[in-house]
Design a protein around this motif. Structure first.
Motif, PDB file in Angstrom:
ATOM      1  N   VAL A 126       1.189  -1.067   0.065  1.00 54.38           N
ATOM      2  CA  VAL A 126       0.319   0.010   0.245  1.00 54.38           C
ATOM      3  C   VAL A 126       0.833   1.508  -0.104  1.00 54.38           C
ATOM      4  CG1 VAL A 126      -2.302  -1.443   1.182  1.00 54.38           C
ATOM      5  CG2 VAL A 126      -0.069  -0.206   2.765  1.00 54.38           C
ATOM      6  N   VAL A 127       2.308   1.307  -0.307  1.00 58.57           N
ATOM      7  CA  VAL A 127       3.252   2.403  -0.333  1.00 58.57           C
ATOM      8  C   VAL A 127       3.099   2.743  -1.855  1.00 58.57           C
ATOM      9  CG1 VAL A 127       5.185   2.881  -0.198  1.00 58.57           C
ATOM     10  CG2 VAL A 127       4.536   1.401   1.451  1.00 58.57           C
ATOM     11  N   ALA A 128       2.557   4.107  -1.280  1.00 59.42           N
ATOM     12  CA  ALA A 128       2.253   5.073  -2.881  1.00 59.42           C
ATOM     13  C   ALA A 128       3.590   5.792  -3.226  1.00 59.42           C
ATOM     14  CB  ALA A 128       1.481   5.891  -3.110  1.00 59.42           C
ATOM     15  N   GLY A 129       3.663   6.729  -4.367  1.00 61.34           N
ATOM     16  CA  GLY A 129       5.072   8.088  -4.290  1.00 61.34           C
ATOM     17  C   GLY A 129       4.670   8.855  -3.397  1.00 61.34           C
ATOM     18  N   GLY A 130       3.023   9.350  -2.614  1.00 63.68           N
ATOM     19  CA  GLY A 130       3.040   9.839  -1.956  1.00 63.68           C
ATOM     20  C   GLY A 130       4.222   9.651  -1.036  1.00 63.68           C
ATOM     21  N   ASP A 131       4.044   8.309   0.038  1.00 68.37           N
ATOM     22  CA  ASP A 131       4.452   7.902   1.016  1.00 68.37           C
ATOM     23  C   ASP A 131       6.404   7.717   1.147  1.00 68.37           C
ATOM     24  OD1 ASP A 131       2.307   7.064   2.197  1.00 68.37           O
ATOM     25  OD2 ASP A 131       2.282   5.418   0.489  1.00 68.37           O
ATOM     26  N   VAL A 132       7.121   7.432  -0.469  1.00 67.68           N
ATOM     27  CA  VAL A 132       8.160   7.699  -1.241  1.00 67.68           C
ATOM     28  C   VAL A 132       8.195   9.219  -0.266  1.00 67.68           C
ATOM     29  CG1 VAL A 132       9.832   7.261  -1.682  1.00 67.68           C
ATOM     30  CG2 VAL A 132       8.297   5.631  -1.887  1.00 67.68           C
ATOM     31  N   LEU A 133       7.986  10.036  -1.089  1.00 69.81           N
ATOM     32  CA  LEU A 133       8.479  11.417  -0.899  1.00 69.81           C
ATOM     33  C   LEU A 133       8.052  12.005  -0.076  1.00 69.81           C
ATOM     34  CD1 LEU A 133       9.138  13.323  -2.786  1.00 69.81           C
ATOM     35  CD2 LEU A 133       6.981  14.343  -2.821  1.00 69.81           C
TER      36      LEU A 133
END
Length: 532
Positions: A126-133
């Motif tokens: 459930v990790v998306a680009g916003g989480d990584v940023l």
């Protein structure tokens, strides 16, 4: 030799001007990161049992089987019960509050980052680009004096600025409003990498250059909010212009580190406007907000000067000053009878910087520089601009499932938006023989078949991310744990247990002419809820 030294000094001065960040921008970034961490925790807490416990769709055994390396990074994976997860959520919330307030900022930032890494590793699906940023921006912040202004630390005199220039032992940095170094460079380069990578990928398809992309995005109901749906029906050709404008901004992203002053702030404002538009029209989770927060360091000092002169900020600094003050010895008082006070933080106390601290500072700068180069190389390899043999790839010895998809690379709606609507349907039977919809959690009539998109299909961004990963076959080993999670959820919310459930993936192509596409239906798994 003197010419070479002068050239190096001149280059350093140029880079310092390009990578300088106002300490008040760091303060604003700190408060934004603390707030975003709290919002993230609140959003995740709705699905705490479903996503982060052994009773959910990804038990620890399934996590270790599918993500053996990632699972070792998660403290959350040490316990499978909801109580332990709730305690870790609470601890993360306390650290986020401390970070936002600037109370023992560095400790709060480190604890927040470690718990964020652990939480994302507990369910990487459930990790998306916003989480990584968010994770990366907070990481670069660990090496910066985030509590230098507008914080409880600053009010107490713990600005951290004296250590910023510990390499030379000069205390003049404490009087400066801007800082420059490898950590500020990393903070400024990170958004450029996101935008630049996305621009390269968008030009590898035809949807964005042709102007069709935003129309396709707004046809995907799993992403679109009511405002987006209204624009899709009424805006028409204006959406093509909007798409080309965003594409032009992405191409211009390197100017964020080339320009200075008002020009840089204006360009950053353009990106921020785009992200606010995404927030109003699409369900993208934290991504628009984190992206807007990451743009704060590009705001030039003149704007912060004007903001610092506004009443709310003056009031805030006054309150912080009174919190850490000492009464004047002459006994004078203000109109309210309170003794006049002098802020402790206003009294400079020169303290020599130990040699050990100077060494630590130099080492941290070197570490940040190496990590920044590593991030640049990672993105170059992911885009194919730095071709390497598979044996030399950064993830060569890592199982492919352990490579976070959101990290390699930043591919939101690139090279083209998905051209199909997808959802999951999960009919099942209870032990009493009743037909049910295990996904929706409702009972079906004896002859009812339900293949339309469930009303709760995209109940949250993370739920959507999980389901879409299953439908597109990205997580084949997690389909059976997903079915088992549906069985467990039914048992928690109903008096009768499920006997079996069958999970289907449904895909419907998107058509810009408004006509319905032909649906495709595929069975993913048939699961016995009693025997597993």
């Amino acid at each position: 030799m003197s010419d070479a030294t002068g050239a190096v000094g001149g280059l350093r001065a140029v880079l310092a001007r390009r990578f300088a960040v106002d300490v008040r921008a760091l303060a604003a970034l700190r408060m934004a990161l603390g707030g975003l961490l709290l919002v993230d925790l609140l959003a995740r807490s709705r699905f705490l049992v479903l996503f982060y416990t052994d009773a959910g769709v990804l038990p620890r055994a399934a996590l270790r089987a599918t993500r053996p390396m990632v699972s070792t990074l998660s403290v959350h994976a040490l316990w499978g019960g909801a109580t332990a997860q709730a305690a870790l959520f609470l601890l993360a919330g306390v650290a986020a509050l401390a970070l936002a307030a600037g109370y023992h900022t560095r400790v709060a930032a480190v604890v927040s980052w470690l718990l964020l890494v652990s939480l994302q590793a507990r369910n990487p699906v459930v990790v998306a680009g916003g989480d990584v940023l968010l994770r990366r921006t907070l990481f670069w912040g660990l090496f910066l004096p985030l509590g230098a202004r507008w914080s409880l630390d600053a009010a107490a005199g713990r600005t951290g600025l004296r250590w910023w220039d510990a390499e030379s032992g000069d205390d003049d940095t404490a009087a400066s409003t801007s800082l420059a170094g490898s950590a500020t460079a990393a903070l400024l380069v990170q958004p450029v990498l996101v935008y630049g990578t996305n621009a390269v990928l968008k030009f590898r398809g035809t949807a964005w250059p042709s102007g069709r992309a935003i129309r396709l995005v707004f046809e995907l109901d799993r992403y679109t909010l009511p405002i987006g749906e209204a624009l899709a029906e009424t805006a028409g050709p204006a959406l093509s212009v909007l798409g080309w404008t965003w594409l032009a901004l992405l191409v211009a992203a390197p100017l964020l580190v080339v320009l200075r002053g008002r020009a840089r702030s204006t360009l950053a404002a353009g990106f921020a406007a785009g992200h606010l538009g995404m927030l109003a029209t699409m369900r993208l989770g934290l991504f628009p907000l984190v992206s807007a927060a990451a743009l704060l360091p590009y705001v030039h000092s003149g704007i912060w000067d004007r903001l610092a002169a506004t009443r709310p900020v003056v009031w805030l600094e006054d309150r912080l000053g009174r919190r850490w003050t000492e009464p004047e010895e002459d006994g004078t008082a203000d109109r309210a009878g309170r003794p006049w006070s002098r802020p402790r933080r206003a009294v400079p106390v020169p303290v020599p910087v130990p040699a050990s601290r100077r060494s630590v500072r130099r080492l941290s700068r070197a570490v940040v520089a190496v990590l920044l180069v590593g991030v640049l190389v990672w993105n170059a390899v992911a885009l194919g601009y730095a071709p390497v043999d598979d044996a030399d790839a950064p993830w060569a010895d890592v199982p492919r499932a352990d490579v976070p998809r959101a990290d390699v690379p930043w591919d939101m709606f690139a090279p083209a938006p998905p051209e199909g609507r997808v959802w999951v349907v999960a009919p099942g039977r209870t032990v009493d023989g009743d037909r049910v919809d295990a996904y929706e959690g409702t009972r079906l009539s004896p002859h009812e078949d339900r293949w339309d998109r469930p009303s709760t299909a995209y109940e949250s961004v993370r739920w959507r991310k999980y389901v879409v990963s299953l439908v597109w076959g990205e997580e084949p080993r997690l389909i059976r744990p997903f079915a088992a999670g549906l069985c467990a959820r039914w048992s928690r919310t109903h008096a009768t247990e499920l006997d079996n459930v069958t999970v289907y993936a449904v895909r419907e192509p998107v058509r810009l002419d408004g006509l319905p596409g032909e649906r495709e239906r595929r069975r993913l798994v048939e699961h016995d809820c009693r025997t597993g």
